[in-house]
Motif scaffolding. Structure first.
Motif, short mmCIF file in Angstrom:
data_model
loop_
_atom_site.label_atom_id
_atom_site.label_comp_id
_atom_site.label_asym_id
_atom_site.label_seq_id
_atom_site.Cartn_x
_atom_site.Cartn_y
_atom_site.Cartn_z
N LEU A 1 0.87 -1.17 0.08
CA LEU A 1 0.07 0.02 0.14
C LEU A 1 0.84 1.40 -0.11
O LEU A 1 0.52 2.42 -0.66
CB LEU A 1 -1.04 0.14 1.43
N GLU A 2 2.01 1.29 0.74
CA GLU A 2 2.94 2.44 0.71
C GLU A 2 3.36 2.74 -0.79
O GLU A 2 3.55 3.90 -1.36
CB GLU A 2 4.14 1.90 1.65
N GLN A 3 3.66 1.50 -1.48
CA GLN A 3 4.16 1.63 -2.99
C GLN A 3 3.29 2.42 -3.69
O GLN A 3 3.46 3.34 -4.38
CB GLN A 3 4.56 0.49 -3.46
N THR A 4 1.77 2.00 -3.55
CA THR A 4 0.76 2.32 -4.26
C THR A 4 0.72 4.08 -4.02
O THR A 4 0.45 4.89 -4.71
CB THR A 4 -0.63 1.73 -3.80
N LEU A 5 0.55 4.31 -2.41
CA LEU A 5 0.60 5.70 -2.19
C LEU A 5 1.60 6.60 -2.60
O LEU A 5 1.36 7.78 -2.88
CB LEU A 5 0.48 5.68 -0.62
N ALA A 6 2.72 6.00 -2.86
CA ALA A 6 4.00 6.80 -3.01
C ALA A 6 3.72 7.00 -4.67
O ALA A 6 4.12 8.22 -4.97
CB ALA A 6 5.16 6.07 -3.04
N SER A 7 3.32 6.19 -5.45
CA SER A 7 3.02 6.23 -6.59
C SER A 7 2.05 7.15 -7.12
O SER A 7 1.91 8.32 -7.85
CB SER A 7 2.62 5.12 -7.37
N ILE A 8 0.99 7.36 -6.19
CA ILE A 8 -0.09 8.38 -6.44
C ILE A 8 0.30 9.50 -5.79
O ILE A 8 -0.08 10.78 -6.66
CB ILE A 8 -1.28 7.90 -5.39
N ARG B 1 -7.93 8.87 -5.99
CA ARG B 1 -7.44 7.43 -5.95
C ARG B 1 -6.67 7.28 -4.85
O ARG B 1 -6.91 6.12 -3.94
CB ARG B 1 -6.35 7.40 -7.01
N LYS B 2 -5.98 8.60 -3.97
CA LYS B 2 -5.27 8.29 -2.80
C LYS B 2 -6.52 8.15 -1.79
O LYS B 2 -6.21 7.36 -0.66
CB LYS B 2 -4.70 9.57 -2.45
N VAL B 3 -7.75 8.94 -1.95
CA VAL B 3 -8.65 8.63 -0.57
C VAL B 3 -9.02 7.25 -0.87
O VAL B 3 -9.34 6.66 0.06
CB VAL B 3 -9.80 9.69 -1.14
N ASP B 4 -9.38 6.72 -1.98
CA ASP B 4 -9.74 5.35 -2.25
C ASP B 4 -8.76 4.43 -1.39
O ASP B 4 -9.28 3.39 -0.71
CB ASP B 4 -9.88 4.97 -3.71
N VAL B 5 -7.53 4.45 -1.73
CA VAL B 5 -6.52 3.43 -1.03
C VAL B 5 -6.61 3.46 0.30
O VAL B 5 -6.53 2.64 0.93
CB VAL B 5 -4.89 3.87 -1.88
#
Lengths: 276, 207
Positions: free
Chosen positions: A228-235, A265-269
């Motif tokens: 999830l951190e990787q996803t958030l970093a990308s966002i 997207r960030k809110v969704d994650v």
């Protein structure tokens, strides 16, 4: 370079305090002058001895306990400036608001609603031209009421003209669309204000969700957190990139759409993390 | 945010590793939080800077118990005056400036009250220690020689030397911490090096 000059700056050279050009001159001099090179070697030798020095310093846990016991009754001294007071108020009341989960959900819904409304407004551009802005305002809105779309562009003619020229609607749905537009835009609000408002809502929602995530993190395993951190970093990178574009082209609806999508997207994650 | 998540991921794994937070949170972010009264943020700042500050104070006073006391005072003052810090990126310089003042006040109060002669006290204290061969191999003898030599330096010289050699501060940072001019910093450092060279010549020649 002469030896006198070299020796007067020898320590600064060894300490890495000289500019590139001076460093180069010194280095060239050391190649030609064995005596100065020897002094440099001695300095380096001393440095190596000092590197072996290990002061018997131990930070005991009690040290923090003592500091904490002394600061527990204190708060950092506040200066009396109005700006400082405002900053403190904003920081304490807005940056990390302490609200319930219901309030968080309500804010998220408001943010999503604003985004959807804005998207609808932006999509006018993609549809075939049938009625001009002037015709729209003449035929679809009551004459006695101020034209809300005109109001959008008041005070910002360049952006207004751009939006006017881009605003194209189907003839059959002129009335409905104009009503939508009326609902979407509060009188007196420019598109920039709407974007800022949406962004602020997202940021507030993200801040609250982040706090909730931090409180609930003990339920997640490390691999999940890492993913999830990787996803958030990308966002976050997407948000940063799109914000730069929006700052350069504030009236570009595509850029705004991409930026708000990234926030969404960030809110969704984060919501997914809260829900786990 | 990512940083904080990473910090918490370690807690998830049961590793309450303070140093993870030390690495991952930026000082300006922690300062902003500490200013609102967040003790946890200030604790992370403490974790990051306690050792360098205590090394600095120890080098200036030569006694572990006093260095601990002065480090504590430095952080309490830093917390109380966080609002006065204008540039968060210079927290370290600002903190060392506080530490330097705390040490100076301590030394003056001791001198006024007819207290100790630092150099003599350290020398007496250190000479009373019997060093085993293992200790000598571990460099404790060198440590002792250096700290004794340091205490023999003039106070300004000792501050400049300690900051440059043992804390790795730049000349400009030393200027900001001490309030000395750049010329004075260079002069004091040069003289301190010469004094230390003289006092440690036995070690320097046999290395």
């Amino acid at each position: 370079m002469k030896c006198d000059q070299c020796r007067s700056t020898l320590e600064a050279y060894y300490d890495g305090e000289l500019e590139d050009e001076a460093n180069l001159k010194m280095a060239l001099h050391f190649e030609d002058c064995a005596a100065c090179a020897l002094l440099l070697q001695e300095l380096k030798g001393e440095g190596e001895v000092y590197l072996g020095y290990e002061p018997p310093v131990e930070i005991k846990p009690e040290l923090w306990a003592m500091v904490q016991s002394r600061i527990v009754e204190k708060r950092p001294a506040l200066s009396t400036g109005g700006l400082d007071r405002l900053q403190t108020w904003l920081r304490t009341n807005l940056a990390m608001p302490r609200v319930s989960g219901w309030a968080t959900a309500a804010l998220i819904l408001v943010a999503i609603g604003l985004t959807v409304t804005f998207m609808k407004y932006v999509r006018f551009e993609d549809e075939p031209p049938v009625v001009s802005f002037a015709q729209l305002s003449k035929h679809s809105l009551p004459a006695q009421k101020p034209n809300v779309l005109e109001k959008i562009t008041e005070g910002d003619n360049s952006k207004g003209e751009k939006l006017k020229s881009g605003l194209k609607v189907h003839q059959t749905s002129v009335s409905n669309r104009s009503k939508t537009a009326s609902r979407a835009v509060k009188p007196g609000h420019t598109p920039d204000q709407l974007v800022r408002e949406a962004e602020q809502k997202y940021l507030a929602a993200i801040a609250m969700l982040t706090r909730t995530v931090e409180r609930k993190q003990t339920r997640l395993d490390a691999p999940t957190v890492s993913r999830l951190e990787q996803t958030l970093a990308s966002i976050d990178r997407s948000i940063a990139d799109t914000r730069k574009v929006v700052q350069k082209h504030p009236s570009d609806p595509v850029a705004v759409q991409y930026m708000l999508n990234a926030y969404s997207r960030k809110v969704d994650v984060l919501r997914e993390m809260v829900g786990r | 945010m990512i940083d904080r998540l990473a910090l918490n991921s370690d807690r998830i794994n049961g590793r309450e590793d303070l140093h993870t937070g030390v690495v991952l949170n930026s000082a300006p972010e922690l300062i902003a939080q500490a200013r609102t009264g967040d003790h946890e943020a200030f604790r992370l700042l403490f974790e990051r800077y306690a050792r360098p500050v205590m090394v600095f104070t120890y080098n200036l006073v030569g006694r572990h118990d006093v260095a601990e006391e002065l480090t504590q005072e430095t952080f309490v003052r830093a917390y109380s005056n966080l609002k006065e810090l204008r540039d968060e990126t210079k927290f370290s310089t600002w903190l060392f400036g506080i530490g330097r003042n705390v040490v100076r006040e301590w030394i003056r109060s001791r001198v006024r009250s007819g207290g100790i002669d630092l150099a003599g006290a350290v020398a007496d204290q250190e000479q009373s220690l019997e060093l085993s061969p293992a200790d000598q191999l571990a460099g404790k003898e060198l440590n002792r020689a250096i700290i004794v030599a340091l205490q023999s330096l003039d106070e300004d010289r000792r501050v400049v030397f300690a900051l440059k050699i043992f804390n790795g501060s730049s000349y400009q940072e030393i200027v900001e911490i001490t309030g000395f001019t750049l010329a004075k910093v260079k002069t004091e450092l040069h003289r301190a090096r010469a004094d230390m060279r003289h006092r440690l010549r036995g070690y320097l020649e046999n290395r």
